[in-house]
Enzyme design. Structure first.
Site, PDB file in Angstrom:
ATOM      1  N   THR A  44       1.144  -1.788  -0.022  1.00 14.05           N
ATOM      2  CA  THR A  44       0.074  -0.010  -0.311  1.00 14.05           C
ATOM      3  C   THR A  44       1.101   1.355  -0.132  1.00 14.05           C
ATOM      4  O   THR A  44       1.795   0.965  -0.020  1.00 14.05           O
ATOM      5  CB  THR A  44      -0.601  -0.230   1.879  1.00 14.05           C
ATOM      6  N   ILE A 109       1.922  -1.431   5.708  1.00 19.63           N
ATOM      7  CA  ILE A 109       2.043   0.198   5.565  1.00 19.63           C
ATOM      8  C   ILE A 109       2.742   1.085   5.774  1.00 19.63           C
ATOM      9  O   ILE A 109       3.926   0.356   6.483  1.00 19.63           O
ATOM     10  CB  ILE A 109       1.012  -0.440   7.195  1.00 19.63           C
ATOM     11  N   ILE A 140       6.309  -2.142   7.717  1.00 22.56           N
ATOM     12  CA  ILE A 140       6.423  -1.098   7.925  1.00 22.56           C
ATOM     13  C   ILE A 140       6.793   0.022   6.794  1.00 22.56           C
ATOM     14  O   ILE A 140       8.649  -0.618   7.010  1.00 22.56           O
ATOM     15  CB  ILE A 140       7.370  -0.521   9.184  1.00 22.56           C
ATOM     16  N   LYS A 141       6.672   0.488   5.649  1.00 22.43           N
ATOM     17  CA  LYS A 141       7.369   1.093   4.818  1.00 22.43           C
ATOM     18  C   LYS A 141       8.032   2.229   5.313  1.00 22.43           C
ATOM     19  O   LYS A 141       7.597   3.411   4.785  1.00 22.43           O
ATOM     20  CB  LYS A 141       6.492   1.203   3.743  1.00 22.43           C
ATOM     21  N   ILE A 142       9.565   2.232   4.818  1.00 22.14           N
ATOM     22  CA  ILE A 142      10.180   3.660   5.097  1.00 22.14           C
ATOM     23  C   ILE A 142      10.652   4.182   3.808  1.00 22.14           C
ATOM     24  O   ILE A 142      11.214   3.318   2.729  1.00 22.14           O
ATOM     25  CB  ILE A 142      10.906   3.597   6.475  1.00 22.14           C
TER      26      ILE A 142
END
Length: 368
Positions: A44, A109, A140-142
């Site tokens: 996402t 996300i 976790i998207k960074i």
């Protein structure tokens, strides 16, 4: 079951869907894609959530009304809406997560995109999302900005799994690999089980060709027009070579029990209708990578894709030649890739601000 998608899966490509909304989850569409289209994960981003909530208001109206009654503001409401969707998707993918021993069955996300230049804020946002979703198959998207790199290392060191996003250059990708390895080394020192930590590195594809091809067409020479549509794949193939070299390094071998940070090909929807709509899937096949694609691309591959086997390994030399040709033509690829990162950060922040405005309007309408 679809043959081409089966072939891709057997070749070691994990097929992920680059989209998520509540309707997909509740209607059974997401489960159908898992069962019949070999989808093994979901990514996402702020644009996806903006579209999902902005146009799919009927699926969110009841929860938005509850948030309004509680006096929550737009940002608090968005956090609940998005994390609820991601948690539900994690539960749908839980069997895949178990079957693949935690490699696939992942749902991503992203931290607040407005924090892309804020290391401390990114770390805090990652911790908050990890606790709120509370699922082991979460990513976790960074973003791989200069400020994001130390955040990646810190979050990995705390035992969280990370999808590093917005990677455009091979040079930045090498820094992402270093950030991951540094995080694993710290995680080991902190007593974490390295086998439980997963990561992917999202290398963006189609936007590269869009930017470079515009310059090549502007030149209009036979030489420049001859290499249109080749830059993005060449760039990704050089990234793949960097990945291969990294897992052959002594530093990696010393991290016993750790999981490889798989390259993930993102932005794989073909934007130029002159090119095959399956290009950024079938030209990027190698064992141990991920390809996250919009549903339109997934269906196109299933419908008329032709499997060509491994199209990445052994392609570093020819890819280097393409990059050299661009340089000789006066195309400053490194500068273009920096601009694409900057533009990507700005677009995601803009989508998030638009989503805040949409939800704020919905909250006020509910109360009126």
């Amino acid at each position: 079951m679809n043959n081409i998608l089966h072939q891709l899966t057997e070749a070691g490509v994990s097929i992920w869907l680059d989209d998520l909304n509540r309707n997909r989850i509740q209607s059974g569409n997401l489960q159908d894609l898992i069962d019949n289209y070999y989808v093994r994960g979901v990514t996402t981003n702020p644009s996806i959530f903006s579209s999902a909530i902005g146009t799919g208001s009927a699926f969110y109206s009841e929860q938005i009304a509850d948030c309004a009654a509680q006096g929550l503001n737009a940002e608090q409401t968005i956090r609940l809406l998005t994390t609820d969707d991601v948690r539900a998707a994690c539960d749908v993918f839980e069997p895949i997560y178990q079957q693949t021993l935690g490699v696939d069955g992942r749902v991503s996300i992203e931290v607040d995109p407005r924090l892309a230049r804020d290391t401390a804020g990114t770390i805090e946002s990652a911790r908050d999302l990890w606790q709120l979703v509370d699922r082991p198959n979460l990513f976790i998207k960074i973003p791989a900005t200069r400020e994001g790199l130390p955040a990646i290392t810190q979050v990995i060191s705390e035992g969280m799994s990370v999808n590093v996003t917005l990677i455009f250059s091979v040079e930045r990708y090498a820094e992402v690999i270093d950030a991951y390895l540094s995080g694993l080394e710290l995680a080991h020192s902190n007593g974490h089980d390295l086998s439980a930590i997963q990561s992917v590195a999202s290398f963006f594809i189609s936007r590269v060709d869009t930017s470079v091809d515009a310059l090549l067409r502007a030149q209009g020479s036979e030489r420049s027009l001859a290499i249109q549509g080749q830059t993005a794949v060449a760039n990704a193939r050089l990234a793949w070579q960097t990945y291969v070299e990294s897992i052959e390094s002594q530093r990696w071998k010393d991290l016993q029990g750790a999981q490889r940070q798989r390259p993930l090909w993102a932005s794989t929807g073909v934007k130029d209708p002159a090119y095959p709509d399956t290009r950024y899937v079938l030209d990027l096949v190698a064992p141990g990578c991920v390809n996250t694609m919009p549903e339109k691309t997934l269906i196109a591959v299933a419908d008329h894709g032709v499997f060509m086997g491994d199209t990445m390994s052994g392609m570093a030399s020819s890819s280097t030649n393409i990059v050299a040709e661009l340089s000789e033509l006066g195309i400053d690829l490194p500068s273009i890739l920096v601009d694409l990162e900057t533009d990507g950060v700005e677009k995601f922040a803009q989508s998030w601000n638009e989503l805040i405005s949409t939800v704020d309007t919905a909250l006020r309408t509910t109360l009126s």
